[in-house]
Design an enzyme around this catalytic site. Structure first.
Site, PDB file in Angstrom:
ATOM      1  N   ASP A 210      16.795 -14.848  26.712  1.00  0.00           N
ATOM      2  CA  ASP A 210      16.333 -16.228  26.649  1.00  0.00           C
ATOM      3  C   ASP A 210      15.930 -16.572  25.219  1.00  0.00           C
ATOM      4  O   ASP A 210      15.747 -15.693  24.377  1.00  0.00           O
ATOM      5  CB  ASP A 210      15.200 -16.477  27.644  1.00  0.00           C
ATOM      6  CG  ASP A 210      13.944 -15.686  27.332  1.00  0.00           C
ATOM      7  OD1 ASP A 210      13.274 -16.011  26.336  1.00  0.00           O
ATOM      8  OD2 ASP A 210      13.635 -14.735  28.075  1.00  0.00           O
ATOM      9  N   ALA A 211      15.800 -17.853  24.958  1.00  0.00           N
ATOM     10  CA  ALA A 211      15.647 -18.326  23.577  1.00  0.00           C
ATOM     11  C   ALA A 211      14.472 -17.662  22.860  1.00  0.00           C
ATOM     12  O   ALA A 211      14.568 -17.336  21.672  1.00  0.00           O
ATOM     13  CB  ALA A 211      15.488 -19.845  23.563  1.00  0.00           C
TER      14      ALA A 211
END
Length: 345
Positions: A210-211
């Site tokens: 995820d970011a």
């Protein structure tokens, strides 16, 4: 085209298009392979819900354009028409006019090996109707072809199998999205490998972070290896260092290894080791072979210890080491061999 069960058994042809010609007295063995139309027979279609058709419509096409093909002469076409009339037609690819090959390679695997997309991404491209084989659009999963004998195109562009395999390790910084292109203009992995892509390398990331998660992300154009590394059945372990709020007791390790129930099922870890406690925070090392979305963050939230920083340090036998954020290194021969061994290749 055709669909298939999970074991690769081809399914019935798609609706629409030209009707299937009658077999004309073929043997049972001949009937079980494929009809003259090139559509495989038998088996059950794969559930369409497993592939995101809408994502396939907007997915980035990484296909590398082939050299221009020689236009076919009128005499060639007349010769083909005559051959068809005699029942002896052999197409320009060397097949008998039927692209389906029961002993061939799954179309999504061919696309992944060509660096067009990951295996899952290739399935989405097929579902979206962007892939054709010998000029016929394929929209269902399960088509098997010999890539040396057919012409495969994505968005009308012919794709070629890349014999040169690339294996890279990226230390993904926080704030970068795990995609090769972002339609909202956000920082993404594609920005970090842009020079390689522009130089002609066709690579894709193996799985996602995820970011806000940092750390090790593998990139390759080896579709089969990528597929196995991501598939949960091969149980490739991944290790994370999680900084969390709160003082994690050492006695929590056994409870986590026994399994924690989340909204999408039970999660079990291979290793859970509290490493350090300071000023109301803890550092924990977690190893698991789960690949569900944000699994480490959701696990720690459920235990009452929200994650404030998360770094992936290992994927199977490959370690991040002292790579600086944003840097890329080529995997060594020993590392590649160990990855292959880990997934049974």
């Amino acid at each position: 085209m055709a669909s298939a069960s999970r074991d690769g058994t081809p399914g019935p042809r798609r609706s629409g298009g030209k009707p299937r010609p009658k077999s004309g007295g073929k043997s049972a063995a001949g009937k079980s392979a494929a009809g003259k139309s090139g559509y495989p027979r038998g088996g059950k279609p794969r559930a369409s819900s497993r592939v995101d058709k809408e994502s396939g419509k907007v997915r980035l096409n990484n296909a590398k354009r082939a050299k221009p093909q020689r236009p076919r002469e009128e005499s060639d076409r007349f010769a083909d028409d005559a051959a068809r009339a005699d029942g002896e037609f052999v197409g320009t690819t060397g097949t008998t006019g039927d692209p389906y090959d029961p002993a061939g390679t799954r179309l999504q695997k061919v696309l992944a090996a060509a660096g067009v997309a990951s295996r899952r991404g290739a399935e989405e491209l097929i579902a979206a109707g962007r892939v054709s084989v010998d000029g016929v659009v394929v929209t269902e999963q399960g088509m098997r072809v010999d890539p040396r004998q057919v012409i495969v195109r994505v968005d009308g562009m012919r794709v070629l199998i890349d014999e040169d395999m690339t294996y890279l390790a990226l230390n993904k910084p926080a704030g970068y999205h795990s995609t090769m292109a972002d339609d909202q203009g956000r920082p993404c992995v594609g920005d970090l490998v842009a020079e390689r892509v522009m130089a002609g390398q066709r690579i894709f990331h193996v799985g996602r972070l995820d970011a806000e998660t940092e750390g090790l992300l593998l990139l390759t154009n080896d579709g089969e290896l990528a597929h196995r590394l991501m598939h949960p059945s091969f149980e490739v372990p991944k290790t994370y260092l999680a900084t969390v709020r709160g003082e994690v007791p050492r006695g929590l390790s056994r409870k986590v290894r026994d399994g924690i129930e989340l909204e999408d099922g039970t999660v079990r870890v291979d290793e859970f080791v509290p490493l350090q406690v300071w000023e109301g925070s803890s550092l924990v090392r977690i190893t698991l072979h789960e690949g569900r979305n944000r699994i480490v963050r959701r696990l720690m939230d459920s235990l009452g210890f929200p994650v404030t920083r998360l770094v992936r340090t290992d994927v199977g036998p490959v370690a991040l080491g002292d790579q600086r954020p944003g840097s890329i290194r080529v995997l060594g021969r020993d590392e590649i061999g160990a990855l292959y061994q880990a997934v049974g290749l």
